[in-house]
Each structure stands twice: as C-alpha cells, then as structure tokens.
Scaffold this active site. Structure first.
Site, PDB file in Angstrom:
ATOM      1  CB  CYS A  40      -0.955   0.197   1.031  1.00 60.74           C
ATOM      2  SG  CYS A  40      -1.942  -1.702   1.339  1.00 60.74           S
ATOM      3  CB  ALA A  62      -0.117   5.936  -2.749  1.00 58.49           C
ATOM      4  N   PRO A  63       1.716   7.777  -0.570  1.00 61.13           N
ATOM      5  CG  PRO A  63       2.381   9.785   0.513  1.00 61.13           C
ATOM      6  CD  PRO A  63       1.775   8.426   0.647  1.00 61.13           C
ATOM      7  N   GLY A 106       6.658   7.759   0.267  1.00 60.24           N
ATOM      8  CA  GLY A 106       7.879   8.102   1.100  1.00 60.24           C
ATOM      9  C   GLY A 106       8.623   6.956   1.739  1.00 60.24           C
ATOM     10  CE  LYS A 107       5.217   4.492   6.524  1.00 59.23           C
ATOM     11  NZ  LYS A 107       4.082   5.383   5.780  1.00 59.23           N
ATOM     12  CG  ASP A 155      -2.044   3.242  -3.749  1.00 62.83           C
ATOM     13  OD1 ASP A 155      -1.818   3.405  -2.373  1.00 62.83           O
ATOM     14  OD2 ASP A 155      -3.487   3.618  -4.244  1.00 62.83           O
ATOM     15  CG  ASP A 189      -7.784  -5.446  -3.752  1.00 68.20           C
ATOM     16  OD1 ASP A 189      -7.076  -5.513  -2.768  1.00 68.20           O
ATOM     17  OD2 ASP A 189      -9.016  -5.736  -3.580  1.00 68.20           O
ATOM     18  CG  ASP A 191       1.957   2.646   6.033  1.00 65.03           C
ATOM     19  OD1 ASP A 191       2.172   2.433   7.376  1.00 65.03           O
ATOM     20  OD2 ASP A 191       1.918   3.622   5.308  1.00 65.03           O
ATOM     21  CB  CYS A 210      -0.072   6.836  10.123  1.00 66.66           C
ATOM     22  SG  CYS A 210      -1.608   7.001   9.000  1.00 66.66           S
TER      23      CYS A 210
END
Length: 448
Positions: A259, A261-262, A264-265, A283, A310, A329, A382
């Site tokens: 997963c 987006a966006p 960073g990881k 994504d 998916d 994530d 998060c």
C-alpha cells in the site's frame, strides 16, 4: 496578498473542509501553490486554517454564551466567527482591532447588514470578556474533549486503552504544531553536507534519532530550499522513517510495498538498498500509484516499479514465497496524524475503526504467503488504536501459527525507543507526545 484577501481565503478553505469534508492538507497546499503565496503569507494562512480546525470545539465553547438567541448560523458565518476567535485568543502577533475590522468587512461582503452587526457584536463580546471557564464542565472526559477539541468517543476510547495520563498528553500534543522533518537522498548527498548547506542558509537543523537519513527542521521553510526542489531531500515524518530502518534491508533484495502511496516509505526502501534490487509498489488507485512513480523519479531512483492493484489479490500476480521483504503500511483510521490533519478527528466515527480492521486482516492474510521462508514482513499504521494495532497483530498470529513477531525486533530499534512506554509483545506504539512526531505503530514478523 492583502491580509483581507488572505482571511477570505482562509474562510473559504475552512468552510469547505468543515462542511464538505475536504482534506485540509491537500486544499491548503493547492491554494498556496495556486496563489503563489510568499512564505510569510502561506505560513499565516496555514496557521489560521490549522489552528482553527485544531481548536474548533474549544472555540465553539467560548462562543456559545453570545449565540444563545441566534437561530442556526449559516456555515460560513460560523467559520468566520471560529477563525476570528482563534486569531484573537491564540495569535498574539495579530491585533484584535484588525481581526474585528476584517471579519466585519467579510461579513458585509458575503452577507448583509444583520450578519455584519452580529459578527461585530459577538466578537466585541469575546474581546471584552474573559474566556469561559472549562470548569463549568463537570464530566472530566467531556472537559478534556472540549479543551483539546477531540470527539468524546475518542477520548473515552483512548482513556480505556491507554489510561488518563497518556490520553491527556496525547490530546494536548495534537493541538501543537508538528515540526517538519526531512530525509536525505544518501545516493546524492551526505547528511553532513545537507546539514551544512541548510545551516549556511539560515536554517536550524538537528539530526533525528529515528533514521540515519533523518533531519528535523527547527527553523526555516524547507519547501523553498534548492535541496528539496532538486530531489536531494524529501519530506517525511520521523516515525514514518522508522519503517524502512526496521526492514533489515540490503542491496539486491526483492521487496513488496503493498500500500505504497504517496511513496515516502517506498523511496526510503530503495535508498537503503542503494537502488540495487527490486521494489514492487502497489496501490489500489492508479492515480496514487502514479504519485509513487513521480516521487521515485524526483529522487532519481530506478529500482521502483509502481502499479495499480488490489493487494488482497496479489497472489494472482505473484507466486508464493516471492519476496525477501514485505511492507504493509495498512489503510487505517489515521488517528496518529491529527496534528498535521486535524480535520480527521471530526470526520472519523468509531465504527470506521472496525470497518478498517476487516481490510487490515484481509491484507495481512493475503500477503503472508508471498513472503520467502527466511523473509521479513513489516506491518505498520499511522494510528493510535489497539484494535487496529496490537489486536490486529494478535489476531494474525493466532491465525498464522507459522509466524511470530521477530525476536530481534526490539534490539534493532534505535536505542532511545527500546524502553518506550508503547512497547508490547506485539510491536511498538509511538505516541505523538513522546518524540514530537506523528503517532505510529509498527512490528516485524518472521517465520518460526
């Protein structure tokens, strides 16, 4: 931009975010770019919008005595009062008379004489009188909910899960500004070089304890610096940086970011592998997968391949035991990022947590078979909620007896985090007040 036009813009954004469910960070960023605002004007606009959203319920509590005889206010009038009271009570550098004058002028322009008179009368009452005493609220949970502008159900939930002290500290932290943190692109610049260049440019910078690539920007707008514009720095919260640091990465691995987006990881993973190996990033939405590709391009990383899919159906694309590392994530309630996205706390409902947990469980179950026998599987969110974090991990382990939390997970954490109050046998819960970061959870699975 004149201060009058800036406050008109703030009112437009607040009404849209507050009444129509727009995302504050997206709309603010778009408006600042569209208007090409200076650093000073962009900062004030951000302050008014975020500050008003962060304290909405407290401001409403202050206003209620002066609105008892009023019929239901039009949404824009309500938000005009909210943003004006925020500036009067919480922004010392803006004089009350200027706030009052411009609020009345906006009311005249958008409404009629009655609305401008109401605006003037209410704000003059707020100016003349002491702020309403929170001790009027006898229920202690409702009092902290109003004081910190969190929904009562969320305060009750956190009290039950984490206790009174952590909950109150967390709610109060969510009303504070979140420091900007960035990650260097180590294939293009060293940390010492980046720090020196920033300090020479008048920035105040310190190193992050979460990541060897992380810097905290204490003073200065990093978005205007050439290092950011040239793809040598990327904005990322410190807690988010911890994910790639805990993946035990090396050159040449095959990595799945389920997963992504966006991005960073995803890009951090590629950087830690020195851009050697394969990072497959998926994504659910094609537009978001393209965002990941764009971020990789900005940072000049070539090992990332981003696609729409998916991730519950990736077994249709990849055979079992395909990946050395898997990162999930997971989609979550986002209750850890309320400092930077304060509108989330007003739009989320308790039932959303349970709906999201079903997706988290499905993703964990469908991705697990794709990990190699000696691989590692990182689960992160998060959010700050045991149902989405520790309980999701416990459920996964009960259903997958061949998996366990990696015994070396704790010793691989940065030293200051190894004795964190948020550590459990299921992973690490980071609270926003602990390290001045987003709230975050992560753990690492291995095969028994």
């Amino acid at each position: 931009m004149s201060k009058y036009v800036l406050r008109e813009t703030a009112l437009h954004l607040l009404t849209r975010i507050g009444e129509q469910g727009g995302f504050s960070h997206v709309l603010l960023d778009r408006e600042i770019k569209k208007q090409n605002l200076s650093t000073q004007d962009g900062g004030l606009l951000t302050e008014i919008v975020y500050g008003t959203l962060q304290r909405r319920d407290l401001i409403d509590f202050y206003l209620q005595p002066y609105l008892t005889k009023q019929k239901k206010l039009k949404p824009w009038v309500k938000w005009l009062l909210y943003m004006s009271v925020y500036q009067m009570k919480f922004l010392e550098r803006v004089p009350d008379h200027a706030i009052l004058h411009e609020a009345v002028e906006i009311a005249k322009k958008k409404g009629h004489k009655g609305i401008s008179s109401l605006t003037n009368g209410v704000l003059r009452n707020v100016q003349r009188n002491e702020a309403r005493d929170l001790n009027e609220i006898h229920d202690p949970i409702e009092r902290i909910a109003i004081e910190t502008s969190h929904p009562k159900w969320l305060v009750e939930r956190w009290m039950e899960q984490f206790g009174e002290t952590i909950t109150i500290e967390m709610c109060r932290a969510n009303m504070q500004h979140l420091p900007m943190s960035v990650r260097i692109q180590p294939l293009r610049i060293s940390k010492s070089e980046a720090m020196q260049e920033l300090v020479d440019g008048g920035y105040e910078v310190e190193e992050s304890i979460f990541s060897s690539q992380g810097l905290i920007i204490k003073k200065g707008n990093i978005l205007n610096h050439p290092l950011f514009k040239n793809g040598k720095l990327t904005v990322q919260d410190q807690s988010s940086m911890l994910v790639a640091e805990m993946m035990d990465l090396e050159e040449g691995l095959s990595v799945l970011d389920a997963c992504s987006a966006p991005g960073g990881k995803t890009t951090h993973i590629a950087e830690m592998m020195k851009d050697e190996g394969q990072v497959l990033a998926y994504d659910l939405h094609d537009k978001k997968a393209k965002m990941v590709s764009k971020k990789a391009e900005q940072l000049q990383l070539t090992s990332i391949e981003a696609s729409q899919a998916d991730s519950r159906k990736l077994q249709d694309i990849h055979p079992e035991h395909s990946f050395d590392r898997i990162l999930l994530d997971a989609p979550c309630s986002g209750l850890g990022v309320l400092r930077g996205k304060p509108d989330i706390k007003y739009h989320k409902k308790e039932e959303d947590i349970y709906a999201l947990r079903k997706i988290q469980d499905d993703l964990l179950a469908h991705l697990a078979p794709l990990m190699k026998e000696d691989g590692k599987f990182i689960y992160s969110t998060c959010t700050v909620d045991k149902h989405e974090n520790e309980e999701a991990v416990k459920s996964f382990l009960n259903d997958h007896q061949d998996f366990t939390v990696d015994p070396s997970f704790i010793k691989d954490l940065p030293e200051p985090l190894r004795k964190s109050v948020g550590l459990s046998e299921y992973g690490l819960q980071i609270f926003p007040q602990q390290w001045d970061t987003d709230g975050f959870f992560l753990t690492r699975f291995v095969k028994r």
